[in-house]
Scaffold this active site. Structure first.
Site: not given
Ligand code: ADP
Length: 222
Positions: A13, A88, A127, A160, A171
């Site tokens: 993404k 999400r 990553r 991370r 996740r």
């Molecule tokens: P990735 O791109 O690897 O999926 P992100 O950087 O988008 O990871 O998100 C990291 C963490 O931030 C998630 O695992 C969650 O804990 C939190 N997070 C981000 N966006 C949301 C959301 N829309 N709702 C709930 N938690 C979120």
């Protein structure tokens, strides 16, 4: 255009949202990056979200909805946006629809990057991210012994904590349980663009551009 980039962690993404930002001149809004920026700044919000993030859990809907509500009303998002990491959950998607409705806007398309579990696991455990700007890189264990600095801002690269193997697996499960239902949610609204996220970065990019081009043409001729 008001776009959502949708897919499991590691689906690509962030990479594709950078391309879309260039093509359509609209901001990419990555909720994960926003939360990490809050943590770096040591804000109250940053403290509140830390434990959820490091365990690979979702941050509570109410918090996320407030954050997005504010962000979408900023000036740069008025001409369109790309959401990366939001919504999400179905509750977040419903809140987003309600919010956009109040603003007289709507989601135009949801780009779903489809990637198998094995490929996701493989990408995420290799990553590395920049501590200061969140840019991401992939390195083999061999290369990782001698990590370079970030090519964007010279920051330190690190893994991370939520990219550690045990958390990554969790996740992906969280995605399947809480986020995957959005495939039906947006499918029912006829907004879902289903894309093979395992092609090369360039191929995924051109597939997205082609689909969005067709949508814009359709909208123009209506
Ligand atoms: P990735 O791109 O690897 O999926 P992100 O950087 O988008 O990871 O998100 C990291 C963490 O931030 C998630 O695992 C969650 O804990 C939190 N997070 C981000 N966006 C949301 C959301 N829309 N709702 C709930 N938690 C979120």
């Amino acid at each position: 255009m008001n776009l959502i980039l949708f897919g499991a962690p590691g689906a690509g993404k962030g990479t594709q949202s950078a391309h879309l930002m260039e093509t359509y001149h609209i901001p990419a809004i990555a909720t994960g990056d926003m939360l990490r920026a809050q943590r770096r700044a040591g804000s109250v919000l940053g403290d509140q979200v830390k434990s959820y993030m490091d365990r690979g859990e979702l941050v509570p809907d109410a918090l996320m909805i407030d954050i997005i509500k504010e962000r979408l009303q900023e000036r740069d998002a008025k001409g369109g946006f790309i959401l990366d990491g939001f919504p999400r959950t179905v509750a977040q998607a419903e809140a987003l629809d309600g919010l956009l409705d109040q603003l007289g806007r709507r989601v135009d398309a949801v780009i779903y990057l489809r990637v198998s579990r094995q490929v996701l696991l493989d990408r995420l455990v290799h990553r590395y991210s920049c501590r200061t700007c969140d840019a991401v890189y992939t390195f083999t264990p061999q290369q990782a012994r001698n990590l370079p600095r970030c090519s964007v801002d010279g920051g330190e690269l690190y893994q991370r904590p939520d990219d550690f193997p045990e958390i990554v697996a969790h996740r992906i499960d969280v995605f399947l349980r809480h986020t995957a239902p959005l495939i039906d949610y947006y499918g029912a609204q006829h907004k879902l663009e289903n894309i093979d996220g395992q092609m090369s970065v360039a191929e995924v990019r051109s597939d997205i551009t082609r689909r969005l081009g067709a949508l814009r043409k359709g909208a123009g001729s209506r």
